[in-house]
Design a protein around this motif. Structure first.
Motif, PDB file in Angstrom:
ATOM      1  N   SER A 205       0.829  -1.206   0.000  1.00  0.00           N
ATOM      2  CA  SER A 205       0.000   0.000   0.000  1.00  0.00           C
ATOM      3  C   SER A 205       0.865   1.258   0.000  1.00  0.00           C
ATOM      4  O   SER A 205       0.627   2.195  -0.781  1.00  0.00           O
ATOM      5  CB  SER A 205      -0.920  -0.012   1.227  1.00  0.00           C
ATOM      6  OG  SER A 205      -1.653   1.194   1.304  1.00  0.00           O
ATOM      7  N   GLU A 206       1.874   1.285   0.850  1.00  0.00           N
ATOM      8  CA  GLU A 206       2.767   2.454   0.898  1.00  0.00           C
ATOM      9  C   GLU A 206       3.623   2.547  -0.360  1.00  0.00           C
ATOM     10  O   GLU A 206       3.846   3.637  -0.901  1.00  0.00           O
ATOM     11  CB  GLU A 206       3.664   2.380   2.134  1.00  0.00           C
ATOM     12  CG  GLU A 206       2.924   2.528   3.465  1.00  0.00           C
ATOM     13  CD  GLU A 206       2.383   3.931   3.687  1.00  0.00           C
ATOM     14  OE1 GLU A 206       2.871   4.877   3.035  1.00  0.00           O
ATOM     15  OE2 GLU A 206       1.470   4.083   4.519  1.00  0.00           O
ATOM     16  N   PHE A 207       4.107   1.405  -0.834  1.00  0.00           N
ATOM     17  CA  PHE A 207       4.977   1.377  -2.016  1.00  0.00           C
ATOM     18  C   PHE A 207       4.247   1.941  -3.235  1.00  0.00           C
ATOM     19  O   PHE A 207       4.814   2.725  -4.006  1.00  0.00           O
ATOM     20  CB  PHE A 207       5.436  -0.053  -2.267  1.00  0.00           C
ATOM     21  CG  PHE A 207       6.414  -0.196  -3.409  1.00  0.00           C
ATOM     22  CD1 PHE A 207       7.517   0.628  -3.509  1.00  0.00           C
ATOM     23  CD2 PHE A 207       6.227  -1.174  -4.374  1.00  0.00           C
ATOM     24  CE1 PHE A 207       8.430   0.498  -4.560  1.00  0.00           C
ATOM     25  CE2 PHE A 207       7.133  -1.326  -5.418  1.00  0.00           C
ATOM     26  CZ  PHE A 207       8.231  -0.483  -5.507  1.00  0.00           C
ATOM     27  N   LEU A 208       2.980   1.562  -3.417  1.00  0.00           N
ATOM     28  CA  LEU A 208       2.218   2.053  -4.565  1.00  0.00           C
ATOM     29  C   LEU A 208       2.017   3.564  -4.476  1.00  0.00           C
ATOM     30  O   LEU A 208       2.055   4.269  -5.486  1.00  0.00           O
ATOM     31  CB  LEU A 208       0.869   1.348  -4.656  1.00  0.00           C
ATOM     32  CG  LEU A 208       0.909  -0.166  -4.913  1.00  0.00           C
ATOM     33  CD1 LEU A 208      -0.500  -0.702  -5.161  1.00  0.00           C
ATOM     34  CD2 LEU A 208       1.803  -0.516  -6.083  1.00  0.00           C
ATOM     35  N   GLN A 209       1.822   4.070  -3.268  1.00  0.00           N
ATOM     36  CA  GLN A 209       1.677   5.523  -3.112  1.00  0.00           C
ATOM     37  C   GLN A 209       2.999   6.232  -3.378  1.00  0.00           C
ATOM     38  O   GLN A 209       3.023   7.328  -3.961  1.00  0.00           O
ATOM     39  CB  GLN A 209       1.178   5.844  -1.710  1.00  0.00           C
ATOM     40  CG  GLN A 209      -0.255   5.387  -1.461  1.00  0.00           C
ATOM     41  CD  GLN A 209      -0.759   5.806  -0.097  1.00  0.00           C
ATOM     42  OE1 GLN A 209      -1.082   6.971   0.135  1.00  0.00           O
ATOM     43  NE2 GLN A 209      -0.816   4.869   0.827  1.00  0.00           N
ATOM     44  N   ILE A 210       4.093   5.621  -2.967  1.00  0.00           N
ATOM     45  CA  ILE A 210       5.415   6.204  -3.244  1.00  0.00           C
ATOM     46  C   ILE A 210       5.646   6.281  -4.744  1.00  0.00           C
ATOM     47  O   ILE A 210       6.130   7.288  -5.271  1.00  0.00           O
ATOM     48  CB  ILE A 210       6.526   5.385  -2.562  1.00  0.00           C
ATOM     49  CG1 ILE A 210       6.451   5.579  -1.038  1.00  0.00           C
ATOM     50  CG2 ILE A 210       7.908   5.789  -3.077  1.00  0.00           C
ATOM     51  CD1 ILE A 210       7.306   4.609  -0.248  1.00  0.00           C
ATOM     52  N   LEU A 211       5.271   5.214  -5.467  1.00  0.00           N
ATOM     53  CA  LEU A 211       5.415   5.227  -6.920  1.00  0.00           C
ATOM     54  C   LEU A 211       4.507   6.281  -7.549  1.00  0.00           C
ATOM     55  O   LEU A 211       4.851   6.886  -8.570  1.00  0.00           O
ATOM     56  CB  LEU A 211       5.084   3.848  -7.494  1.00  0.00           C
ATOM     57  CG  LEU A 211       6.063   2.719  -7.187  1.00  0.00           C
ATOM     58  CD1 LEU A 211       5.607   1.425  -7.856  1.00  0.00           C
ATOM     59  CD2 LEU A 211       7.481   3.070  -7.636  1.00  0.00           C
ATOM     60  N   THR A 212       3.344   6.507  -6.938  1.00  0.00           N
ATOM     61  CA  THR A 212       2.405   7.504  -7.466  1.00  0.00           C
ATOM     62  C   THR A 212       2.970   8.919  -7.357  1.00  0.00           C
ATOM     63  O   THR A 212       2.903   9.708  -8.301  1.00  0.00           O
ATOM     64  CB  THR A 212       1.071   7.428  -6.706  1.00  0.00           C
ATOM     65  OG1 THR A 212       0.482   6.146  -6.912  1.00  0.00           O
ATOM     66  CG2 THR A 212       0.104   8.510  -7.189  1.00  0.00           C
ATOM     67  N   TYR A 213       3.539   9.238  -6.205  1.00  0.00           N
ATOM     68  CA  TYR A 213       3.989  10.610  -5.952  1.00  0.00           C
ATOM     69  C   TYR A 213       5.472  10.832  -6.241  1.00  0.00           C
ATOM     70  O   TYR A 213       5.933  11.974  -6.276  1.00  0.00           O
ATOM     71  CB  TYR A 213       3.725  10.985  -4.489  1.00  0.00           C
ATOM     72  CG  TYR A 213       2.276  10.904  -4.083  1.00  0.00           C
ATOM     73  CD1 TYR A 213       1.327  11.728  -4.672  1.00  0.00           C
ATOM     74  CD2 TYR A 213       1.851   9.989  -3.111  1.00  0.00           C
ATOM     75  CE1 TYR A 213      -0.016  11.650  -4.301  1.00  0.00           C
ATOM     76  CE2 TYR A 213       0.514   9.914  -2.733  1.00  0.00           C
ATOM     77  CZ  TYR A 213      -0.406  10.752  -3.332  1.00  0.00           C
ATOM     78  OH  TYR A 213      -1.716  10.669  -2.967  1.00  0.00           O
ATOM     79  N   GLY A 214       6.210   9.762  -6.435  1.00  0.00           N
ATOM     80  CA  GLY A 214       7.665   9.861  -6.487  1.00  0.00           C
ATOM     81  C   GLY A 214       8.211  10.670  -7.655  1.00  0.00           C
ATOM     82  O   GLY A 214       7.580  10.809  -8.694  1.00  0.00           O
ATOM     83  N   HIS A 215       9.388  11.199  -7.461  1.00  0.00           N
ATOM     84  CA  HIS A 215      10.135  11.915  -8.488  1.00  0.00           C
ATOM     85  C   HIS A 215      11.570  12.046  -7.991  1.00  0.00           C
ATOM     86  O   HIS A 215      11.851  11.811  -6.816  1.00  0.00           O
ATOM     87  CB  HIS A 215       9.541  13.304  -8.746  1.00  0.00           C
ATOM     88  CG  HIS A 215       9.399  14.132  -7.509  1.00  0.00           C
ATOM     89  ND1 HIS A 215       8.272  14.085  -6.726  1.00  0.00           N
ATOM     90  CD2 HIS A 215      10.250  14.988  -6.890  1.00  0.00           C
ATOM     91  CE1 HIS A 215       8.431  14.891  -5.686  1.00  0.00           C
ATOM     92  NE2 HIS A 215       9.624  15.450  -5.752  1.00  0.00           N
TER      93      HIS A 215
END
Length: 411
Positions: A205-215
């Protein structure tokens, strides 16, 4: 119609004021307000015990939800809106590296704020004051102004209590556009093993959000993402000859959706892709989309020698659908760096596939027609597949008379 939360919050505040209890807004809602954002939800803390809150609700004819009452949380329903209110708490030891061994209620707001993860989340607003009275014992307001993620107290201690805070810190860093203070970053990079205490569902769950917002803004970000993927997906991690795979991770965050990003991460894995999707506890649909996106990329590479790009695109759409075909093209483009003209050509073919025959159901011939022609059993399916492949090559063949002639020759 917009909801006037100010009036609803006033109603809530008055319930506690009349009963001589404290009420503070806490957590992400306070952070959002300080960042001039509209909160998506509101959480509150109080010195009232769960039983006392239930008495308030009963006497005021307020609907409550009791799902969190064991942990001190009562959800008040006011004007069809839900508000979680939790008794001040003090945590004990975290022997499992995830949850406190026991939760002890407190009458002191500072106890409650001291147990929170990051300074930007450890700020409270006094709901019974008309002066926007903030309680900020750990200088979270200053950290918001300076755009810094910092733990409350010693970062190693905070992360050891709950390893999920490492991923939450990374998520906040990217979602808020903040940076880490030096000690917090060092503690993250030195304590990846703490994730071993966390369930795969929460990690994902956290990993997918990190991929969503990451840069990537800095080498620090690159090292962070590199170490994170190496920890979470060691089977898919490709060791780089460089200290930091900057270009690869820059590409990762340019993709339009989570499925393409995960396909990009998993595409070179020596382990079965579907097995890794199961390991991550992804949904069946997401797993299917990831596998098919990689399949489309690989099949496109293999079929390019045919020099019939229109047929290849229809073939991919037929097998995997338009969206996964497009994801496959993103993966292919990242490897081979298509020109703008080449990319636009592929997208035009893909868009046109909406009005073309790409599925068995699009054919102008049916299984019943084949039965009348004498086909039986598995012959019917094979003949229909043959017809579809011919139509994918040449759309003008999708007429009943032409298809009948095709299957006669095929038989």
């Amino acid at each position: 119609m917009s909801i006037d939360f100010s009036k609803i919050l006033e109603k809530l505040s008055q319930l506690f004021f009349k009963n001589n209890y404290e009420l503070y807004m806490v957590g992400g809602a306070v952070r959002d307000i300080l960042m001039d954002k509209t909160p998506h939800d509101y959480d509150f803390a109080t010195n009232a015990t769960p039983d006392q809150m239930l008495k308030i609700a009963e006497e005021s004819n307020i609907e409550v939800i009791l799902t969190g009452v064991k942990y001190g949380t009562v959800t008040f329903r006011i004007d069809d809106q839900s508000f979680e209110i939790t008794t001040y708490r003090k945590d004990s030891n975290y022997s499992d590296g995830r949850r406190p061994d026991q939760v002890t209620f407190s009458t002191n707001l500072l106890d409650d704020l001291s147990r929170r993860d990051f300074t930007v989340n450890a700020i409270a607003i006094n709901m019974l004051s008309n002066a926007n009275e903030y309680v900020d014992p750990f200088n979270g307001i200053k950290d918001i102004e300076n755009k810094v993620i910092r733990t409350v107290g010693d970062p190693v201690e905070r992360f050891t209590e709950d390893g999920l805070r490492i991923l939450r810190a990374i998520r906040f860093r990217f979602k808020l556009g903040f940076t880490f203070d030096a000690t917090t970053y060092k503690a993250i990079m030195s304590n990846w093993q703490l994730l071993e205490h966390i369930s795969q569902e929460r990690i994902t769950s956290e990993f997918l959000q990190i991929l969503t917002y990451g840069h990537l803004d800095s080498a620090e970000d690159c090292y962070l993402i590199d170490a994170l993927i190496k920890k979470i997906l060691p089977e898919a991690y490709i060791e780089n000859v460089y200290d930091c795979n900057w270009w690869e991770y820059t590409s990762l965050f340019k993709f339009p959706d989570i499925e393409t990003k995960l396909a990009f991460i998993l595409k070179n894995s020596k382990t079965d892709i579907l097995d890794l999707c199961y390991k991550l506890k992804l949904s069946n649909k997401m797993s299917k989309d990831i596998v098919e996106a990689i399949y489309c990329k690989n099949l496109f590479e293999e079929m390019l020698s045919s020099n019939d790009t229109s047929y290849i695109v229809r073939k991919l759409v037929s097998k995997c659908g338009k969206e996964n075909t497009k994801r496959g093209f993103y993966l292919y483009d990242e490897i081979y760096n298509l020109t703008e003209k080449e990319w636009n050509y592929l997208m035009a073919l893909l868009d046109h596939s909406d009005v073309e025959a790409t599925k068995l159901s699009d054919l102008k011939i049916t299984g019943d027609d084949l039965i009348q022609l004498g086909f039986k059993g598995r012959e019917i399916g094979k003949a229909l597949d043959y017809c579809l492949d011919q139509v994918l090559r040449n759309q003008s063949l999708n007429e009943k008379e032409k298809l009948i002639e095709l299957v006669k020759n095929y038989s």
